[in-house]
Design a protein around this motif. Sequence first.
Motif, PDB file in Angstrom:
ATOM      1  N   SER A  52       0.800  -1.228   0.000  1.00  0.00           N
ATOM      2  CA  SER A  52       0.000   0.000   0.000  1.00  0.00           C
ATOM      3  C   SER A  52       0.833   1.279   0.000  1.00  0.00           C
ATOM      4  N   GLU A  53       2.018   1.241   0.602  1.00  0.00           N
ATOM      5  CA  GLU A  53       2.811   2.465   0.750  1.00  0.00           C
ATOM      6  C   GLU A  53       4.190   2.392   0.095  1.00  0.00           C
ATOM      7  N   GLY A  54       4.593   1.203  -0.326  1.00  0.00           N
ATOM      8  CA  GLY A  54       5.933   1.044  -0.876  1.00  0.00           C
ATOM      9  C   GLY A  54       6.958   0.882   0.235  1.00  0.00           C
ATOM     10  N   LEU A  55       8.213   1.013  -0.129  1.00  0.00           N
ATOM     11  CA  LEU A  55       9.280   0.847   0.858  1.00  0.00           C
ATOM     12  C   LEU A  55       9.380   2.078   1.751  1.00  0.00           C
ATOM     13  N   PRO A  56       9.523   1.874   3.072  1.00  0.00           N
ATOM     14  CA  PRO A  56       9.741   3.013   3.964  1.00  0.00           C
ATOM     15  C   PRO A  56      11.021   3.760   3.570  1.00  0.00           C
ATOM     16  N   GLN A  57      11.052   5.044   3.831  1.00  0.00           N
ATOM     17  CA  GLN A  57      12.203   5.866   3.470  1.00  0.00           C
ATOM     18  C   GLN A  57      13.490   5.333   4.077  1.00  0.00           C
ATOM     19  N   ALA A  58      13.434   4.856   5.328  1.00  0.00           N
ATOM     20  CA  ALA A  58      14.640   4.332   5.976  1.00  0.00           C
ATOM     21  C   ALA A  58      15.205   3.138   5.210  1.00  0.00           C
ATOM     22  N   VAL A  59      14.337   2.308   4.665  1.00  0.00           N
ATOM     23  CA  VAL A  59      14.770   1.156   3.873  1.00  0.00           C
ATOM     24  C   VAL A  59      15.374   1.632   2.558  1.00  0.00           C
ATOM     25  N   GLN A  60      14.712   2.577   1.897  1.00  0.00           N
ATOM     26  CA  GLN A  60      15.241   3.115   0.648  1.00  0.00           C
ATOM     27  C   GLN A  60      16.636   3.710   0.855  1.00  0.00           C
ATOM     28  N   ASP A  61      16.790   4.447   1.950  1.00  0.00           N
ATOM     29  CA  ASP A  61      18.082   5.086   2.235  1.00  0.00           C
ATOM     30  C   ASP A  61      19.169   4.046   2.474  1.00  0.00           C
ATOM     31  N   LEU A  62      18.855   3.012   3.249  1.00  0.00           N
ATOM     32  CA  LEU A  62      19.848   1.973   3.537  1.00  0.00           C
ATOM     33  C   LEU A  62      20.193   1.202   2.268  1.00  0.00           C
ATOM     34  N   LYS A  63      19.202   0.881   1.445  1.00  0.00           N
ATOM     35  CA  LYS A  63      19.461   0.204   0.174  1.00  0.00           C
ATOM     36  C   LYS A  63      20.403   1.035  -0.696  1.00  0.00           C
ATOM     37  N   ALA A  64      20.151   2.337  -0.755  1.00  0.00           N
ATOM     38  CA  ALA A  64      20.999   3.215  -1.576  1.00  0.00           C
ATOM     39  C   ALA A  64      22.433   3.210  -1.072  1.00  0.00           C
ATOM     40  N   ARG A  65      22.610   3.161   0.240  1.00  0.00           N
ATOM     41  CA  ARG A  65      23.965   3.137   0.798  1.00  0.00           C
ATOM     42  C   ARG A  65      24.658   1.816   0.493  1.00  0.00           C
ATOM     43  N   VAL A  66      23.920   0.716   0.546  1.00  0.00           N
ATOM     44  CA  VAL A  66      24.505  -0.587   0.197  1.00  0.00           C
ATOM     45  C   VAL A  66      24.903  -0.588  -1.272  1.00  0.00           C
ATOM     46  N   ILE A  67      24.018  -0.109  -2.137  1.00  0.00           N
ATOM     47  CA  ILE A  67      24.304  -0.077  -3.572  1.00  0.00           C
ATOM     48  C   ILE A  67      25.534   0.775  -3.866  1.00  0.00           C
ATOM     49  N   ALA A  68      25.714   1.859  -3.123  1.00  0.00           N
ATOM     50  CA  ALA A  68      26.854   2.759  -3.345  1.00  0.00           C
ATOM     51  C   ALA A  68      28.158   2.199  -2.780  1.00  0.00           C
ATOM     52  N   SER A  69      28.074   1.129  -1.997  1.00  0.00           N
ATOM     53  CA  SER A  69      29.283   0.553  -1.397  1.00  0.00           C
ATOM     54  C   SER A  69      29.905  -0.486  -2.310  1.00  0.00           C
ATOM     55  N   ASP A  70      31.168  -0.788  -2.028  1.00  0.00           N
ATOM     56  CA  ASP A  70      31.873  -1.848  -2.746  1.00  0.00           C
ATOM     57  C   ASP A  70      31.806  -3.165  -1.986  1.00  0.00           C
ATOM     58  N   GLY A  71      31.583  -3.089  -0.681  1.00  0.00           N
ATOM     59  CA  GLY A  71      31.512  -4.270   0.161  1.00  0.00           C
ATOM     60  C   GLY A  71      30.666  -3.984   1.382  1.00  0.00           C
ATOM     61  N   LEU A  72      30.171  -5.036   1.996  1.00  0.00           N
ATOM     62  CA  LEU A  72      29.265  -4.924   3.127  1.00  0.00           C
ATOM     63  C   LEU A  72      29.832  -5.712   4.303  1.00  0.00           C
ATOM     64  N   LEU A  73      29.928  -5.044   5.451  1.00  0.00           N
ATOM     65  CA  LEU A  73      30.410  -5.674   6.685  1.00  0.00           C
ATOM     66  C   LEU A  73      29.237  -5.776   7.650  1.00  0.00           C
ATOM     67  N   LEU A  74      28.791  -7.003   7.917  1.00  0.00           N
ATOM     68  CA  LEU A  74      27.701  -7.239   8.857  1.00  0.00           C
ATOM     69  C   LEU A  74      28.307  -7.543  10.216  1.00  0.00           C
TER      70      LEU A  74
END
Length: 189
Positions: A52-74
């Motif tokens: 109904s609302e799509g992805l929350p802004q916080a999720v969109q922002d985090l996805k964009a940061r992951v996409i902009a990274s070269d690697g992910l450290l969990l």
Amino acid sequence: MPRILGISGSLRRGSYNTALLNAAVPLVEVGTELEIASIRSIPLYDGDVEASEGLPQAVQDLKARVIASDGLLLVTPEYNNGIPGVFKNAIDWMSRPSADIAKVFGNRPVAVIGASPGPFGTLLSQTSWLPTLRTLGTRPWFGGRLLVSRAGHVFNESGELVDEAVRNQLREFLRGFAHFVQSTGLPQR
């Protein structure tokens, strides 16, 4: 220059895992950048909300940061011998819509570390991440392992890393992961 995004899987203010991630930032080699992201504002996944609302802004922002990274450290805590629900929830949100999985996670170098007050570090939690990372099509780094046990003795009351042996292990882990990220070929920005 490899750009790594680190995410702590804990919401707790005094989290050992957040402290471990904060301690990692000044330990990366020159030429490597380690940024920190938070899952604090990610709501619980709800397919009805997504529809109904799509992805929350916080999720969109985090996805964009992951996409902009070269690697992910969990940087994962271990709750009841497994992955913390809030951390898995954030990853699940970022896999929506499923058409975005390849863009967000596909072939992305990923490393997992963690700290625990117990004697086994986060061994079971780190191992529990493997099926999820495989399903998302990431490229996990298996060249090193960092399991910080008895974290109450490794960090002081202010959350500063005070154990020199762990500091050296963290530095070497980060060096190895950065080289792995670099060897996979950095994306064009």
